[in-house]
Design an enzyme around this catalytic site. Structure first.
Site, PDB file in Angstrom:
ATOM      1  N   ARG A 107      32.410  -1.601  -6.064  1.00 35.06           N
ATOM      2  CA  ARG A 107      32.545  -0.543  -5.049  1.00 35.06           C
ATOM      3  C   ARG A 107      33.500   0.570  -5.503  1.00 35.06           C
ATOM      4  NH1 ARG A 107      28.868  -3.293  -3.486  1.00 35.06           N
ATOM      5  NH2 ARG A 107      28.335  -3.781  -1.327  1.00 35.06           N
ATOM      6  N   SER A 148      28.363  -2.339   5.255  1.00 34.88           N
ATOM      7  CA  SER A 148      29.627  -3.090   5.177  1.00 34.88           C
ATOM      8  C   SER A 148      30.773  -2.138   5.440  1.00 34.88           C
ATOM      9  CB  SER A 148      29.822  -3.679   3.780  1.00 34.88           C
ATOM     10  OG  SER A 148      28.862  -4.658   3.519  1.00 34.88           O
ATOM     11  N   GLU A 157      35.490   0.366   3.404  1.00 32.65           N
ATOM     12  CA  GLU A 157      34.607   0.843   2.336  1.00 32.65           C
ATOM     13  C   GLU A 157      34.279   2.334   2.500  1.00 32.65           C
ATOM     14  OE1 GLU A 157      31.448  -2.036   0.822  1.00 32.65           O
ATOM     15  OE2 GLU A 157      30.218  -0.349   1.415  1.00 32.65           O
TER      16      GLU A 157
HETATM   17  N1  EPU Z   1      29.899 -14.471   6.288  1.00 32.24           N
HETATM   18  C1  EPU Z   1      30.387 -15.064   7.440  1.00 32.24           C
HETATM   19  N2  EPU Z   1      30.349 -14.346   8.606  1.00 32.24           N
HETATM   20  C2  EPU Z   1      29.847 -13.103   8.661  1.00 32.24           C
HETATM   21  C3  EPU Z   1      29.345 -12.494   7.493  1.00 32.24           C
HETATM   22  C4  EPU Z   1      29.387 -13.196   6.300  1.00 32.24           C
HETATM   23  O1  EPU Z   1      30.854 -16.186   7.437  1.00 32.24           O
HETATM   24  O2  EPU Z   1      29.837 -12.537   9.746  1.00 32.24           O
HETATM   25  C5  EPU Z   1      29.888 -15.248   5.032  1.00 32.24           C
HETATM   26  C6  EPU Z   1      28.459 -15.628   4.643  1.00 32.24           C
HETATM   27  O3  EPU Z   1      28.056 -16.810   5.256  1.00 32.24           O
HETATM   28  C7  EPU Z   1      28.558 -15.783   3.139  1.00 32.24           C
HETATM   29  C8  EPU Z   1      29.616 -14.761   2.765  1.00 32.24           C
HETATM   30  O4  EPU Z   1      30.329 -14.454   3.954  1.00 32.24           O
HETATM   31  O5  EPU Z   1      29.042 -17.056   2.798  1.00 32.24           O
HETATM   32  C9  EPU Z   1      29.018 -13.514   2.154  1.00 32.24           C
HETATM   33  O6  EPU Z   1      28.143 -12.912   3.089  1.00 32.24           O
HETATM   34  P1  EPU Z   1      26.846 -12.065   2.639  1.00 32.24           P
HETATM   35  O7  EPU Z   1      26.083 -12.827   1.624  1.00 32.24           O
HETATM   36  O8  EPU Z   1      26.147 -11.611   3.856  1.00 32.24           O
HETATM   37  O9  EPU Z   1      27.412 -10.825   1.859  1.00 32.24           O
HETATM   38  P2  EPU Z   1      28.685  -9.930   2.175  1.00 32.24           P
HETATM   39  O10 EPU Z   1      29.779 -10.316   1.230  1.00 32.24           O
HETATM   40  O11 EPU Z   1      28.979  -9.983   3.617  1.00 32.24           O
HETATM   41  C10 EPU Z   1      28.026  -8.125   0.386  1.00 32.24           C
HETATM   42  C11 EPU Z   1      27.981  -6.623   0.310  1.00 32.24           C
HETATM   43  C12 EPU Z   1      26.732  -6.097   1.016  1.00 32.24           C
HETATM   44  C13 EPU Z   1      25.528  -6.683   0.313  1.00 32.24           C
HETATM   45  C14 EPU Z   1      25.611  -8.213   0.371  1.00 32.24           C
HETATM   46  C15 EPU Z   1      24.510  -8.866  -0.413  1.00 32.24           C
HETATM   47  C16 EPU Z   1      30.275  -5.847   0.239  1.00 32.24           C
HETATM   48  C17 EPU Z   1      31.402  -5.221   0.972  1.00 32.24           C
HETATM   49  N3  EPU Z   1      29.177  -6.072   0.937  1.00 32.24           N
HETATM   50  O12 EPU Z   1      28.146  -8.476   1.762  1.00 32.24           O
HETATM   51  O13 EPU Z   1      26.714  -4.695   0.873  1.00 32.24           O
HETATM   52  O14 EPU Z   1      24.325  -6.246   0.911  1.00 32.24           O
HETATM   53  O15 EPU Z   1      26.864  -8.664  -0.213  1.00 32.24           O
HETATM   54  O16 EPU Z   1      24.746  -8.702  -1.784  1.00 32.24           O
HETATM   55  O17 EPU Z   1      30.402  -6.106  -0.959  1.00 32.24           O
HETATM   56  C18 EPU Z   1      27.204  -2.617   1.943  1.00 32.24           C
HETATM   57  O18 EPU Z   1      28.018  -2.413   1.036  1.00 32.24           O
HETATM   58  O19 EPU Z   1      27.013  -1.775   2.852  1.00 32.24           O
HETATM   59  C19 EPU Z   1      26.484  -3.884   1.980  1.00 32.24           C
HETATM   60  C20 EPU Z   1      25.700  -4.209   2.993  1.00 32.24           C
END
Ligand code: EPU
Length: 339
Positions: free
Chosen positions: A168, A239, A335
């Site tokens: 990012r 995000s 972000e």
């Molecule tokens: N999780 C929770 N509760 C929540 C959300 C997530 O417990 O409300 C846990 C999930 O269960 C999982 C972990 O957190 O174990 C990661 O969650 P997820 O796979 O949904 O990905 P993220 O880390 O929340 C990141 C990116 C997203 C991208 C996804 C998929 C960042 C800040 N965000 O989200 O990017 O789509 O991975 O690769 O790095 C964006 O930047 O706008 C965005 C959507």
């Protein structure tokens, strides 16, 4: 360079509402506004107290009225530049819609961007925060970025190595007033290989023997639609916080106390934590503060339920950060850019 006194650049508008131009739908007006459809326009800008380069407005928190000049990057164009033994090269203007460009690249028979399907925003904004999802960051697929350098007053081409891509992050985010990206050149490695390192994506295509790029794009879209709100329906900026990266010691301490905390070791020895998990555990998933809240299906996404201002967003940002800090001693960083 500025336009000569008395001459006004064609297309310059004053007091322009920006609410429809940011996906959080926050109100605010630009004192001056210019739609940029050609890099040459950047050589003749009117004098302004400040300048902001706007893409799709999907990574923006508008605090209120902006006293300067907003440049809406709308430079069009998509082309297949050529191929060599190792890759195919594509180029796109900064104003192209990102998701449409990904779809077009697949139609041209040029796979490699499918993991980044359905990300809101423009091609020109993609390198700024090095958009990433489902195991791929755009910086891995960029050969070079062409950007207008406001210091030198000309467009220069920066090879990927000069763009300082990281999670990012990029040089363009580091030096926000300096650059306006006008075109991006992509390098898609041949032969194509599916990138299925992200467990949820691998699961989504598990029933297919050898998924092709279109099937992977469809799977990515399906996952995103399940978890992320469509900004047209519920205003949001994706995000809202970056996933925090902490020291191995800090992560080990947290893991001992909270065994289900998702933690991903990084190449440099540090550990990336899931901000969405931290926010959910801090009690904010699906919770509102005034007209804004953290989304019920993905706690990392801040949503505007209607009528919010930049101040409402700031208040929720501060509250979420304070609770996560208190419970986990982790500092969350937003972000989006605050303007
Ligand atoms: N999780 C929770 N509760 C929540 C959300 C997530 O417990 O409300 C846990 C999930 O269960 C999982 C972990 O957190 O174990 C990661 O969650 P997820 O796979 O949904 O990905 P993220 O880390 O929340 C990141 C990116 C997203 C991208 C996804 C998929 C960042 C800040 N965000 O989200 O990017 O789509 O991975 O690769 O790095 C964006 O930047 O706008 C965005 C959507």
């Amino acid at each position: 360079m500025s336009a000569a006194p008395g001459s006004e650049q064609p297309g310059l508008q004053r007091d322009v509402p920006l609410q429809a131009l940011n996906t959080l739908a926050l109100p605010g007006r630009a004192a001056q506004f210019l739609r940029i459809v050609s890099p040459a326009q950047l050589n003749l800008l009117p004098p302004a107290p400040a300048r902001f380069v706007l893409g799709g407005g999907s990574n923006l928190v508008l605090r209120g009225d902006y006293p300067g000049l907003v440049l809406q990057m709308a430079i069009p164009g998509r082309e297949v530049l050529g191929r060599d033994d190792t890759a195919v090269y594509l180029a796109a203007g900064a104003g192209e819609n990102w998701h449409d460009f990904v779809g077009w690249s697949l139609e041209q028979g040029c796979p490699g961007l499918e993991n980044l399907a359905l990300i809101p925003g423009t091609v020109g904004a993609a390198p700024v925060q090095n958009i990433g999802a489902y195991g791929l960051e755009v910086g891995e697929r960029i050969a070079a970025v062409e950007a207008f350098d406001f210091q030198r007053g000309e467009v220069i081409q920066l090879p990927a190595a000069a763009c300082e891509f990281a999670y990012r992050h990029s040089r363009f985010k580091q030096e926000p007033g300096r650059w306006a990206i006008v075109r991006v050149i992509f390098r898609l490695p041949c032969p194509w290989q599916a990138r299925l390192s992200y467990a949820e994506l691998a699961r989504e295509v598990a029933t297919l023997a050898a998924p092709d790029a279109r099937q992977i794009a469809a799977a990515v879209c399906a996952i995103r639609r399940r978890k992320l709100p469509d900004p047209q329906v519920l205003a949001n900026a994706g995000s809202f916080f970056q996933n925090p990266v902490v020291s191995a010691d800090h992560a080990a301490g947290l893991k001992a106390q909270f065994p289900t905390l998702p933690a991903y070791p990084q190449a440099d020895g540090q550990v990336k934590l899931a901000a969405g998990w931290l926010i959910e555990q801090a009690g904010w998933k699906g919770r509102q503060l005034g007209p804004v809240g953290m989304y019920e299906k993905q706690a990392l996404v801040l949503v505007n339920h209607g009528g919010a201002s930049g101040a409402d967003v700031q208040r929720l940002t501060d509250a979420v950060r304070a609770d996560v800090r208190e419970k986990f001693h982790v500092e969350l960083q937003p972000e989006p850019v605050f303007l």
